[in-house]
Design an enzyme around this catalytic site. Structure first.
Site, PDB file in Angstrom:
ATOM      1  N   LYS A 168      48.657 -41.125  19.052  1.00 34.72           N
ATOM      2  CA  LYS A 168      48.000 -42.233  18.337  1.00 34.72           C
ATOM      3  C   LYS A 168      46.491 -42.040  18.286  1.00 34.72           C
ATOM      4  O   LYS A 168      45.848 -42.371  17.293  1.00 34.72           O
ATOM      5  CB  LYS A 168      48.367 -43.575  18.970  1.00 34.72           C
ATOM      6  CG  LYS A 168      49.840 -43.915  18.779  1.00 34.72           C
ATOM      7  CD  LYS A 168      50.099 -45.395  18.798  1.00 34.72           C
ATOM      8  CE  LYS A 168      51.577 -45.718  18.708  1.00 34.72           C
ATOM      9  NZ  LYS A 168      52.094 -45.924  17.389  1.00 34.72           N
ATOM     10  N   LYS A 188      59.573 -38.814  14.492  1.00 36.31           N
ATOM     11  CA  LYS A 188      60.231 -40.093  14.798  1.00 36.31           C
ATOM     12  C   LYS A 188      60.112 -41.055  13.611  1.00 36.31           C
ATOM     13  O   LYS A 188      59.076 -41.093  12.945  1.00 36.31           O
ATOM     14  CB  LYS A 188      59.535 -40.671  16.031  1.00 36.31           C
ATOM     15  CG  LYS A 188      59.996 -42.027  16.462  1.00 36.31           C
ATOM     16  CD  LYS A 188      59.171 -42.516  17.663  1.00 36.31           C
ATOM     17  CE  LYS A 188      59.161 -44.026  17.719  1.00 36.31           C
ATOM     18  NZ  LYS A 188      57.872 -44.646  17.792  1.00 36.31           N
ATOM     19  N   LYS A 201      57.621 -47.516  12.510  1.00 35.77           N
ATOM     20  CA  LYS A 201      57.316 -48.634  11.622  1.00 35.77           C
ATOM     21  C   LYS A 201      55.877 -48.588  11.106  1.00 35.77           C
ATOM     22  O   LYS A 201      55.588 -49.152  10.067  1.00 35.77           O
ATOM     23  CB  LYS A 201      57.661 -49.973  12.266  1.00 35.77           C
ATOM     24  CG  LYS A 201      56.859 -50.381  13.475  1.00 35.77           C
ATOM     25  CD  LYS A 201      57.190 -51.823  13.808  1.00 35.77           C
ATOM     26  CE  LYS A 201      57.590 -52.045  15.239  1.00 35.77           C
ATOM     27  NZ  LYS A 201      56.540 -51.825  16.229  1.00 35.77           N
TER      28      LYS A 201
HETATM   29  P1  ATP Z   1      54.538 -48.091  16.083  1.00 35.95           P
HETATM   30  O1  ATP Z   1      54.814 -47.195  14.927  1.00 35.95           O
HETATM   31  O2  ATP Z   1      53.643 -49.229  15.767  1.00 35.95           O
HETATM   32  O3  ATP Z   1      54.134 -47.347  17.326  1.00 35.95           O
HETATM   33  P2  ATP Z   1      57.363 -48.223  16.741  1.00 35.95           P
HETATM   34  O4  ATP Z   1      58.212 -48.173  15.520  1.00 35.95           O
HETATM   35  O5  ATP Z   1      57.326 -47.018  17.612  1.00 35.95           O
HETATM   36  O6  ATP Z   1      55.911 -48.770  16.391  1.00 35.95           O
HETATM   37  P3  ATP Z   1      57.594 -50.016  18.926  1.00 35.95           P
HETATM   38  O7  ATP Z   1      57.194 -51.437  18.874  1.00 35.95           O
HETATM   39  O8  ATP Z   1      56.660 -49.081  19.625  1.00 35.95           O
HETATM   40  O9  ATP Z   1      57.897 -49.449  17.502  1.00 35.95           O
HETATM   41  O10 ATP Z   1      59.009 -49.859  19.540  1.00 35.95           O
HETATM   42  C1  ATP Z   1      59.900 -50.880  19.839  1.00 35.95           C
HETATM   43  C2  ATP Z   1      61.129 -50.276  20.468  1.00 35.95           C
HETATM   44  O11 ATP Z   1      61.838 -49.504  19.489  1.00 35.95           O
HETATM   45  C3  ATP Z   1      60.836 -49.307  21.611  1.00 35.95           C
HETATM   46  O12 ATP Z   1      61.819 -49.467  22.614  1.00 35.95           O
HETATM   47  C4  ATP Z   1      60.924 -47.972  20.976  1.00 35.95           C
HETATM   48  O13 ATP Z   1      61.239 -46.947  21.893  1.00 35.95           O
HETATM   49  C5  ATP Z   1      62.052 -48.196  19.983  1.00 35.95           C
HETATM   50  N1  ATP Z   1      61.959 -47.264  18.860  1.00 35.95           N
HETATM   51  C6  ATP Z   1      60.955 -47.184  17.962  1.00 35.95           C
HETATM   52  N2  ATP Z   1      61.198 -46.239  17.053  1.00 35.95           N
HETATM   53  C7  ATP Z   1      62.395 -45.679  17.402  1.00 35.95           C
HETATM   54  C8  ATP Z   1      63.182 -44.628  16.853  1.00 35.95           C
HETATM   55  N3  ATP Z   1      62.782 -43.969  15.785  1.00 35.95           N
HETATM   56  N4  ATP Z   1      64.360 -44.326  17.446  1.00 35.95           N
HETATM   57  C9  ATP Z   1      64.778 -45.011  18.536  1.00 35.95           C
HETATM   58  N5  ATP Z   1      64.075 -46.010  19.111  1.00 35.95           N
HETATM   59  C10 ATP Z   1      62.896 -46.347  18.561  1.00 35.95           C
END
Ligand code: ATP
Ligand code: LTN
Length: 329
Positions: A111, A194, A197
């Site tokens: 990040k 990955k 969002k």
């Molecule tokens: P950002 O992009 O803002 O970092 P993010 O999509 O990674 O957001 P988080 O709020 O960090 O979302 O994650 C919420 C939960 O969803 C966490 O437990 C994270 O590990 C899980 N998660 C996020 N993306 C994935 C993915 N692609 N596959 C499986 N689990 C995920």
């Protein structure tokens, strides 16, 4: 009853990765654990957010928690920033964390690399310590998260052990729970990355609230490879392996069973089956979401949640303060 805690940041519309890696586990485990599920808005501001958008995303996240099946009688659902003890404990733990430990966090490195031009907030650096506080504040036994958060739960365990050794038994050491399939759902257009969002990739990310037809299109257009064997091999066939993971997880079957089911199918048929399964799962969630988002229930749920979370967190912080000699003699 053992305790579970987890949270999601309101940083964007939730993806299929968030559902599979996190929310689906929360829903499954709510019958086995006393669960604390929060909206991690303090975590969200570790990267730049727009005020109006943040407000909207907080509300949407609560509505999605409920639409996915989180039962407010089994879960304490609350907003992190309404509980000042998260930040309080975070400060105390910051004073027991080494820079070297934070330097090793891979999420920070990823990040921070994207924020080089604008400047890297100190909060992004100490993010894992706030996450440790979220967990240790409630004496959680388990923390269900996606694979990318494993390192943060590991540092939480280390901080808890360090504190316990120095001041005597204070914190419970939590275990991470990671789903066996789908712990890291990948971007459909770049299956080495990955599904995120906050990603700019629109075609590669399935949003839980995307129109059904658009979800199907995204899956049909997912990047695969040139042979036509449906076999799990993340190194050589990342695109197909990602789709296998999604299918196996949503159908609650193993990777092997998925390979067996599609051993005679071609990629087109397989993608169609994945598209149908994903939309079958998401359609009822979307319908429920639209009912909830226009009702008054969200405020009631958050009020009820913070009322339960606050006294627990306060008591724990007071206990911690006493242990280290803070406050009046
Ligand atoms: P950002 O992009 O803002 O970092 P993010 O999509 O990674 O957001 P988080 O709020 O960090 O979302 O994650 C919420 C939960 O969803 C966490 O437990 C994270 O590990 C899980 N998660 C996020 N993306 C994935 C993915 N692609 N596959 C499986 N689990 C995920
Ligand atoms: N860092 C997590 C969100 C999060 C969390 C937590 C998860 C913040 N605090 C405590 C579990 C337990 C993320 O998904 N990015």
């Amino acid at each position: 009853m053992k305790k579970l805690i987890s949270g999601i940041k309101p940083t964007g519309q939730l993806t299929l990765g968030n559902y599979i890696g996190a929310i689906k586990q929360f829903v499954k485990l709510q019958n086995e654990y006393e669960s604390f599920i929060f909206v991690a808005d303090l975590h969200a501001i570790t990267t730049p957010q727009n005020k109006k958008q943040l407000q909207k995303l907080i509300k949407e996240l609560v509505a999605l928690y409920l639409a996915c099946g989180l039962d407010s009688s089994k879960n304490t659902i609350y907003l992190q920033s309404e509980n000042p003890y998260h930040a309080h404990l975070s400060w105390v733990l910051n004073c027991h964390t080494y820079l070297g430990e934070l330097n090793r966090m891979t999420q920070f490195k990823d990040k921070a690399a994207k924020l080089k031009k604008e400047g890297i907030p100190a909060g992004l650096y100490t993010y894992p310590v706030l996450m440790a506080s979220d967990i240790l504040l409630y004496d959680a036994d388990v923390v269900p998260v996606g694979d990318d958060q494993k390192q943060h739960v590991e540092i939480t365990r280390r901080l808890a052990e360090r504190f316990n050794n120095k001041y005597g038994s204070t914190f419970k050491i939590p275990d991470v729970i990671i789903t066996s399939t789908g712990a890291r759902i990948k971007d459909l257009q770049d299956p080495t990355k990955k599904m995120d969002k906050s990603s700019v990739s629109d075609k590669g990310v399935i949003l839980m609230l995307d129109p059904i037809e658009s979800i199907k299109q995204k899956i049909r257009r997912a990047v695969t490879d040139n042979d036509s064997i449906i076999k799990f091999d993340e190194k050589n066939k990342p695109g197909i392996s990602n789709l296998i993971n999604i299918y196996a997880n949503l159908k609650d079957i193993s990777i092997k069973e998925t390979e067996e089911e599609f051993k005679k199918a071609n990629y087109g048929d397989f993608k169609e089956a994945v598209a149908n399964l994903v939309t079958e799962v998401l359609k009822p969630i979307q319908d429920k979401y639209h009912q909830i988002i226009n009702s008054n229930i969200i405020d009631d749920i958050l009020n009820q949640g913070i009322e339960k979370a606050l006294p627990l967190a306060k008591a724990k912080c007071e206990y911690v303060s006493k242990k280290i000699g803070l406050g009046r003699p």
